[in-house]
Design an enzyme around this catalytic site. Sequence first.
Site, PDB file in Angstrom:
ATOM      1  N   ARG A  23      -0.861 -18.682   1.954  1.00 42.24           N
ATOM      2  CA  ARG A  23      -1.597 -17.518   2.445  1.00 42.24           C
ATOM      3  C   ARG A  23      -0.741 -16.811   3.483  1.00 42.24           C
ATOM      4  O   ARG A  23       0.153 -17.426   4.067  1.00 42.24           O
ATOM      5  CB  ARG A  23      -2.907 -17.992   3.089  1.00 42.24           C
ATOM      6  CG  ARG A  23      -3.805 -18.736   2.136  1.00 42.24           C
ATOM      7  CD  ARG A  23      -4.628 -17.750   1.371  1.00 42.24           C
ATOM      8  NE  ARG A  23      -5.409 -18.396   0.317  1.00 42.24           N
ATOM      9  CZ  ARG A  23      -5.944 -17.731  -0.674  1.00 42.24           C
ATOM     10  NH1 ARG A  23      -5.763 -16.421  -0.762  1.00 42.24           N
ATOM     11  NH2 ARG A  23      -6.650 -18.340  -1.593  1.00 42.24           N
ATOM     12  N   ASN A  76      32.150   0.911   8.272  1.00 40.16           N
ATOM     13  CA  ASN A  76      31.934  -0.452   8.750  1.00 40.16           C
ATOM     14  C   ASN A  76      33.231  -0.965   9.355  1.00 40.16           C
ATOM     15  O   ASN A  76      34.300  -0.790   8.779  1.00 40.16           O
ATOM     16  CB  ASN A  76      31.498  -1.340   7.582  1.00 40.16           C
ATOM     17  CG  ASN A  76      30.980  -2.692   8.039  1.00 40.16           C
ATOM     18  OD1 ASN A  76      31.640  -3.398   8.796  1.00 40.16           O
ATOM     19  ND2 ASN A  76      29.794  -3.035   7.598  1.00 40.16           N
ATOM     20  N   HIS A 113      18.151   1.823  21.608  1.00 39.00           N
ATOM     21  CA  HIS A 113      18.297   0.432  21.177  1.00 39.00           C
ATOM     22  C   HIS A 113      16.957  -0.105  20.663  1.00 39.00           C
ATOM     23  O   HIS A 113      16.235  -0.820  21.344  1.00 39.00           O
ATOM     24  CB  HIS A 113      18.837  -0.446  22.312  1.00 39.00           C
ATOM     25  CG  HIS A 113      19.319  -1.773  21.809  1.00 39.00           C
ATOM     26  ND1 HIS A 113      20.544  -1.939  21.200  1.00 39.00           N
ATOM     27  CD2 HIS A 113      18.724  -2.984  21.774  1.00 39.00           C
ATOM     28  CE1 HIS A 113      20.678  -3.196  20.831  1.00 39.00           C
ATOM     29  NE2 HIS A 113      19.590  -3.852  21.167  1.00 39.00           N
ATOM     30  N   GLY A 159      20.785 -11.481   7.133  1.00 36.19           N
ATOM     31  CA  GLY A 159      22.197 -11.097   7.094  1.00 36.19           C
ATOM     32  C   GLY A 159      22.619 -10.025   8.078  1.00 36.19           C
ATOM     33  O   GLY A 159      23.748  -9.550   8.018  1.00 36.19           O
ATOM     34  N   ALA A 160      21.730  -9.625   9.003  1.00 38.23           N
ATOM     35  CA  ALA A 160      22.120  -8.592   9.965  1.00 38.23           C
ATOM     36  C   ALA A 160      22.910  -9.228  11.109  1.00 38.23           C
ATOM     37  O   ALA A 160      22.488 -10.233  11.676  1.00 38.23           O
ATOM     38  CB  ALA A 160      20.884  -7.890  10.516  1.00 38.23           C
ATOM     39  N   HIS A 166      19.780  -0.414  11.695  1.00 33.18           N
ATOM     40  CA  HIS A 166      20.803   0.291  10.906  1.00 33.18           C
ATOM     41  C   HIS A 166      20.666  -0.065   9.431  1.00 33.18           C
ATOM     42  O   HIS A 166      20.034  -1.060   9.085  1.00 33.18           O
ATOM     43  CB  HIS A 166      22.209  -0.078  11.398  1.00 33.18           C
ATOM     44  CG  HIS A 166      22.586  -1.515  11.168  1.00 33.18           C
ATOM     45  ND1 HIS A 166      22.120  -2.539  11.968  1.00 33.18           N
ATOM     46  CD2 HIS A 166      23.349  -2.108  10.225  1.00 33.18           C
ATOM     47  CE1 HIS A 166      22.598  -3.696  11.538  1.00 33.18           C
ATOM     48  NE2 HIS A 166      23.347  -3.464  10.464  1.00 33.18           N
ATOM     49  N   GLN A 168      23.088   0.129   5.531  1.00 31.27           N
ATOM     50  CA  GLN A 168      24.470   0.158   5.055  1.00 31.27           C
ATOM     51  C   GLN A 168      24.534   0.771   3.668  1.00 31.27           C
ATOM     52  O   GLN A 168      23.540   0.832   2.950  1.00 31.27           O
ATOM     53  CB  GLN A 168      25.050  -1.252   4.993  1.00 31.27           C
ATOM     54  CG  GLN A 168      25.073  -1.938   6.342  1.00 31.27           C
ATOM     55  CD  GLN A 168      25.712  -3.310   6.263  1.00 31.27           C
ATOM     56  OE1 GLN A 168      26.878  -3.454   5.896  1.00 31.27           O
ATOM     57  NE2 GLN A 168      24.941  -4.328   6.579  1.00 31.27           N
ATOM     58  N   CYS A 199       7.814   4.055 -15.575  1.00 26.01           N
ATOM     59  CA  CYS A 199       6.673   4.982 -15.666  1.00 26.01           C
ATOM     60  C   CYS A 199       5.437   4.225 -16.170  1.00 26.01           C
ATOM     61  O   CYS A 199       4.320   4.450 -15.693  1.00 26.01           O
ATOM     62  CB  CYS A 199       6.985   6.149 -16.597  1.00 26.01           C
ATOM     63  SG  CYS A 199       8.099   7.381 -15.887  1.00 26.01           S
TER      64      CYS A 199
END
Length: 336
Positions: A23, A76, A113, A159-160, A166, A168, A199
């Site tokens: 749940r 990057n 920030h 993975g940040a 931001h 990528q 669709c």
Amino acid sequence: MPELRKDPVIGRWVIIATERRKRPHDFQVTGEGCMTDTSSCPFCEGNEGKTPPEIIAYRNGTPPNSPGWSLRVVPNKFPALAIEGGLGRVGEGMFDKMNGVGAHEVIIETPRHVCNYDVLPEQEIEGIVSAYRDRVIDLKGDDRFQYILIFKNKGRDAGASLEHTHSQLIALPIVPKRVSEELSGAREYFGFKERCVFCDIIRQETQDGTRLVAESEHFILISPYAPKSPFETWILPREHQSSFETIKDEQIPDLARLLHLVMRKMVDVLGDPPFNYMIHSAPLHTDPEHYHWHIEIMPKLTHHAGFEWGSGFYINPTPPEDAAEALRNCDTVCQP
Ligand SMILES: [Zn+2]
Ligand SMILES: [Zn+2]
Ligand SMILES: [Zn+2]
């Protein structure tokens, strides 16, 4: 009884593991927080010198790489692929290889920030969507590229490496496998039924309603029938469009509203989960009638293990009908 469900596009099976049924409250995730000393954050306004020179920025007449912007796109600093050079396709015996050519850009979504997407004002999200479109249209001019993947990683587990919000973009000289699978599945469906599978999904999910989370004038938000992970959602444009960059001006505020909505719903129901989203679109310079662009949003709530890696099956402990119901009925005053 657990259930095996088949994804109607790529034919991948998932196991909806009702015996292990989870749940929403079983998933409650505490966020990682947001640091208060932002002097070292390369994405904050005033720290423009800490990133490579910007590619584009939305600014009020201020000079490039200085404060006074609402959004910046920069290369990057540690790119997965290099922008210079030819493709250099060669064989190595039976194996194939080519140069790692591509563009790897970072979209800095706000000068402040802010670590959480759900607290960004809708106007900023509109700017983010416009920037995605602008970058795709620009990079399309480079004929080395066949595909552009836009994605977002939020949270370390997703993975940040930087918390300042931001997204990528990676432009690729080949069409990625996930997308080719969708393309060929959708082509097969079209060959058989002469209708776009996406669709058809939109039509059925709108009528049926059990997996429908929200809808707006131009888009719908659903829990897909055979999701890889709990609380996975998709946003699809109602109108048939194969490529994201053909999004019309009037669709952009509507998409921003729905993205904002799903983010707030996710936080409301799950706490502050790490997540990824990605835009799936047709390969560049193609407009297939069988393919339909969409956004897949995946909170990271489970870990894939040997069975998933070995089989390509996924075990999902939350039926999408439960996920959709929880997301639909969350407390947030978040109706589109
Ligand atoms: Zn920052
Ligand atoms: Zn379609
Ligand atoms: Zn997709």
